[in-house]
Design a protein around this motif. Structure first.
Motif, PDB file in Angstrom:
ATOM      1  N   MET A   1       1.540   8.805   0.670  1.00 34.37           N
ATOM      2  CA  MET A   1       1.442   7.088   0.704  1.00 34.37           C
ATOM      3  C   MET A   1      -0.512   6.966   0.582  1.00 34.37           C
ATOM      4  O   MET A   1      -1.452   7.296   0.594  1.00 34.37           O
ATOM      5  N   SER A   2      -0.823   6.452  -1.264  1.00 28.71           N
ATOM      6  CA  SER A   2      -1.966   5.737  -1.303  1.00 28.71           C
ATOM      7  C   SER A   2      -2.639   5.060  -0.266  1.00 28.71           C
ATOM      8  O   SER A   2      -2.154   3.731   0.295  1.00 28.71           O
ATOM      9  N   SER A   3      -4.077   4.482   0.084  1.00 25.16           N
ATOM     10  CA  SER A   3      -4.445   4.123   0.559  1.00 25.16           C
ATOM     11  C   SER A   3      -4.871   2.506   0.049  1.00 25.16           C
ATOM     12  O   SER A   3      -4.403   2.517  -1.464  1.00 25.16           O
ATOM     13  N   LEU A   4      -5.378   1.232   0.455  1.00 20.81           N
ATOM     14  CA  LEU A   4      -5.476   0.247   0.389  1.00 20.81           C
ATOM     15  C   LEU A   4      -6.290  -0.186  -0.885  1.00 20.81           C
ATOM     16  O   LEU A   4      -5.915  -0.600  -2.046  1.00 20.81           O
ATOM     17  N   ILE A   7      -5.087   2.172  -3.755  1.00 16.17           N
ATOM     18  CA  ILE A   7      -4.570   1.148  -4.630  1.00 16.17           C
ATOM     19  C   ILE A   7      -4.964  -1.000  -5.404  1.00 16.17           C
ATOM     20  O   ILE A   7      -4.968  -0.622  -6.254  1.00 16.17           O
ATOM     21  N   GLU A  26       2.327   3.312  -9.236  1.00 15.50           N
ATOM     22  CA  GLU A  26       2.224   2.806  -7.525  1.00 15.50           C
ATOM     23  C   GLU A  26       3.279   1.505  -7.653  1.00 15.50           C
ATOM     24  O   GLU A  26       3.336   0.878  -6.406  1.00 15.50           O
TER      25      GLU A  26
ATOM     26  N   SER B  75      -9.770  -4.496   1.000  1.00 13.66           N
ATOM     27  CA  SER B  75     -10.287  -3.432   1.687  1.00 13.66           C
ATOM     28  C   SER B  75     -11.874  -4.005   1.848  1.00 13.66           C
ATOM     29  O   SER B  75     -12.325  -3.209   2.241  1.00 13.66           O
ATOM     30  N   TRP B 104      -4.802 -10.916  -2.224  1.00 14.88           N
ATOM     31  CA  TRP B 104      -6.667  -9.685  -2.246  1.00 14.88           C
ATOM     32  C   TRP B 104      -7.162 -10.236  -3.761  1.00 14.88           C
ATOM     33  O   TRP B 104      -6.210 -10.468  -4.637  1.00 14.88           O
ATOM     34  N   PRO B 119       0.402  -4.786  -0.663  1.00 14.70           N
ATOM     35  CA  PRO B 119       1.204  -3.513  -0.044  1.00 14.70           C
ATOM     36  C   PRO B 119       1.407  -3.724   0.955  1.00 14.70           C
ATOM     37  O   PRO B 119       0.673  -4.087   2.220  1.00 14.70           O
ATOM     38  N   THR B 121       1.967  -2.721   4.430  1.00 11.99           N
ATOM     39  CA  THR B 121       1.740  -1.508   4.971  1.00 11.99           C
ATOM     40  C   THR B 121       0.942  -2.056   6.192  1.00 11.99           C
ATOM     41  O   THR B 121       0.276  -3.265   6.062  1.00 11.99           O
ATOM     42  N   GLU B 123      -1.988  -0.455   7.152  1.00 11.75           N
ATOM     43  CA  GLU B 123      -2.794  -0.514   6.918  1.00 11.75           C
ATOM     44  C   GLU B 123      -2.765  -1.709   5.855  1.00 11.75           C
ATOM     45  O   GLU B 123      -4.433  -2.389   6.958  1.00 11.75           O
ATOM     46  N   SER B 124      -2.298  -2.579   5.585  1.00  8.92           N
ATOM     47  CA  SER B 124      -3.235  -3.916   5.349  1.00  8.92           C
ATOM     48  C   SER B 124      -2.599  -4.559   6.527  1.00  8.92           C
ATOM     49  O   SER B 124      -3.668  -5.449   6.560  1.00  8.92           O
ATOM     50  N   THR B 153       5.838  -5.139  -7.756  1.00 11.08           N
ATOM     51  CA  THR B 153       5.774  -5.288  -6.176  1.00 11.08           C
ATOM     52  C   THR B 153       5.986  -3.461  -5.479  1.00 11.08           C
ATOM     53  O   THR B 153       5.773  -2.642  -6.736  1.00 11.08           O
ATOM     54  N   TRP B 154       4.585  -3.341  -4.464  1.00  9.91           N
ATOM     55  CA  TRP B 154       4.492  -2.020  -4.202  1.00  9.91           C
ATOM     56  C   TRP B 154       4.699  -1.315  -4.036  1.00  9.91           C
ATOM     57  O   TRP B 154       6.040  -1.606  -2.793  1.00  9.91           O
ATOM     58  N   ARG B 155       5.352   0.328  -4.437  1.00 11.62           N
ATOM     59  CA  ARG B 155       6.175   0.962  -3.712  1.00 11.62           C
ATOM     60  C   ARG B 155       5.921   1.459  -1.849  1.00 11.62           C
ATOM     61  O   ARG B 155       6.192   2.040  -1.614  1.00 11.62           O
ATOM     62  N   ALA B 156       4.252   0.988  -1.885  1.00  7.81           N
ATOM     63  CA  ALA B 156       4.247   2.268  -0.821  1.00  7.81           C
ATOM     64  C   ALA B 156       4.472   0.691  -0.084  1.00  7.81           C
ATOM     65  O   ALA B 156       4.189   1.202   1.851  1.00  7.81           O
TER      66      ALA B 156
END
Lengths: 258, 282
Positions: A1-4, A7, A26, B75, B104, B119, B121, B123-124, B153-156
């Motif tokens: 998975m790509s990191s934030l 992306i 993505e 980020s 963001w 996304p 996730t 992490e987000s 829409t993000w796949r992640a």
């Protein structure tokens, strides 16, 4: 998975350049293709910045027209991307950007005047100078140098920019034919904010020279002498009162003893 | 400046977005709306015209700040200058609500100044919650986060937007500004049932509602804030206040700005629905 971050970097690159493929990979399909989402966001972002420049430079916008202004705005965005969540400073370098382009100098002059108006609109406030201090200033003008209001700008142009600025105000008649000042005619302009309204005022050459002398730190007596040299009936009190009336001056320093 | 009713919270009634072209008319005519909302970034200057008008308007109406520039989901770290300016404005004007978008808009120091979808996730989630904690600690008040319109829409994504928001609320104690027009616009563009979305939102966390108009451009429905609230959005609004209870509701209008009385009419319409509500508890 790509990191934030990855992306976001890919998306940012797609917005500012032509690198669509990496970020498209993505995205889920929306309305048929991820590329349509990317194209839409590119458009929305361009429109946002165009709007900001149109609000900041409304006279230039009317002068050059929608299409050409759009071209300028796009070119500016490429060279000067935004670096803040606050869009007020976004157009700061637009006059310099124009200066570097092969566009008529009048466009740059108008943009410089409009940026001055933009800054003056939100410049810090300052208390008015008291009458008591005003009388002290005029008692011993050789020891007095002026402090200028933060919402004051003094500009000089090699052509009568003020006439163009005036003719292209929203309230000017739509049918009016604007005569562009092709002849050289040096013009001084003051931008100030008396009574919380941004004012743009042209100056006679003599007024400009005196004001510039004061602005560069010359004392009041020296400027009085300059005024008298060019016009024996020069009235320092009247001149000084005008500076205060239009909130050009916010204070003064009196010699070393105070 | 003396702020009459500084401590008065915003009532569960309708307000309007404050636009500079309406400043004078608002001060002179004092239109019958319950409160006003504005973008704090418009008052980040050190002085001058906008702040003077805002002082006068604040003395007449309760106020809410709706930020657009903190880039909660970036980020990058928060911009400390932006946060400091926001804090100074909050201290000066004491708004009842301070909100930002769940979005963001910047990365690696470059701003796109558009509200961009994340996304959804883990992490987000960590990133957003950390920023909200930092903001709430700095401002010493809960932040309201708003659901945005999204055209991708993000796949992640591994969570739905509703699940993501609920988790953010749970972890940070922040509140929700529910934009019903955004829900409807997203539902049209991404083909889902807006009621399914609304049922994932923790109702008790919703402190404010936004209503606005949208436009169609080709196959897209765009959240332009450029016309009256659409009938379908009014219907969704009625559902929300019937199920969530009445909430302070704002009419947003940013482009193609009409005369002030049009905004007031829209606020009156929202106010009427708020007055009619009967909460469904099931």
């Amino acid at each position: 998975m790509s990191s934030l971050r990855n992306i976001q970097m890919l998306f940012s690159d797609a917005m500012t350049g032509q690198k669509h493929d990496a970020v498209a990979g993505e995205l889920c399909r929306t309305k048929g293709s991820p590329l349509r989402s990317i194209a839409l966001y590119r458009r929305l972002i361009r429109i946002n910045y165009l709007q900001v420049l149109k609000i900041t430079y409304p006279v230039l916008y009317r002068l050059v027209g929608e299409r050409y202004f759009g071209i300028l705005a796009r070119g500016y965005l490429k060279l000067h991307p935004s670096t803040s969540g606050d869009l007020f400073p976004y157009g700061r370098y637009f006059p310099f950007f124009l200066e570097d382009l092969n566009v008529p100098a009048l466009f740059t002059h108008v943009a410089k005047l409009e940026w001055a108006c933009h800054e003056v609109y939100q410049a810090p406030d300052s208390l008015p100078v008291s009458w008591e201090l005003q009388s002290i200033a005029l008692t011993d003008p050789s020891r007095v140098t002026l402090q200028f209001h933060p919402a004051f700008r003094l500009l000089s142009f090699p052509c009568p920019v003020h006439r163009v600025w005036l003719a292209l105000q929203p309230e000017a008649e739509a049918e009016q034919v604007v005569e562009l000042p092709l002849l050289e005619e040096e013009t001084g302009i003051v931008v100030t904010r008396p009574f919380q309204k941004v004012e743009v005022m042209p100056l006679a050459k003599r007024q400009y020279v005196l004001l510039e002398a004061l602005y560069s730190g010359k004392d009041l007596a020296s400027v009085y002498q300059m005024g008298v040299d060019s016009d024996p009936e020069f009235d320092l009190t009247l001149f000084f009162t005008e500076l205060l009336k239009y909130q050009i001056v916010s204070g003064f320093s009196v010699g070393d003893s105070l | 400046m003396n702020f009459a009713g500084v401590q008065t919270p915003i009532p569960a009634s309708a307000g309007i977005g404050l636009r500079s072209s309406h400043f004078r008319e608002i001060i002179e005519d004092k239109p019958p709306v319950a409160w006003m909302e504005t973008h704090p970034e418009n008052y980040f200057g050190e002085g001058g015209v906008p702040l003077r008008f805002l002082e006068q308007i604040r003395s007449l109406y309760p106020l809410s700040f709706h930020g657009v520039g903190l880039s909660l989901g970036s980020s990058d770290p928060l911009d400390p200058v932006h946060l400091k300016k926001l804090k100074a404005l909050i201290d000066r004007f004491e708004p009842a609500f301070v909100s930002e978008h769940l979005a963001w808009s910047s990365v690696s120091g470059r701003f796109l100044n558009e509200l961009l979808p994340l996304p959804y996730t883990p992490e987000s989630l960590t990133q957003v919650c950390s920023k909200i904690d930092e903001i709430q600690n700095a401002l010493k008040r809960p932040l309201l986060i708003e659901n945005i319109t999204r055209y991708l829409t993000w796949r992640a994504s591994t969570l739905s937007e509703g699940e993501f928001m609920a988790e953010v609320v749970q972890r940070t104690g922040c509140r929700i500004l529910l934009d019903i027009n955004n829900v409807y616009v997203n539902a049209l563009n991404h083909r889902f049932d807006p009621l399914d979305y609304l049922k994932t939102i923790p109702a008790s966390a919703v402190q404010e509602i936004h209503l606005a108009g949208f436009d169609r451009f080709g196959t897209w429905v765009i959240d332009t804030h450029g016309q009256r609230v659409h009938q379908e959005v009014w219907e969704l609004y009625r559902w929300v206040i019937d199920h969530f209870g009445p909430r302070p509701t704002l009419i947003e209008w940013d482009t193609n700005l009409p005369p002030l009385h049009v905004l007031v009419e829209e606020a009156e319409k929202a106010g009427k629905l708020l007055g009619e509500n009967h909460v469904v508890t099931s």
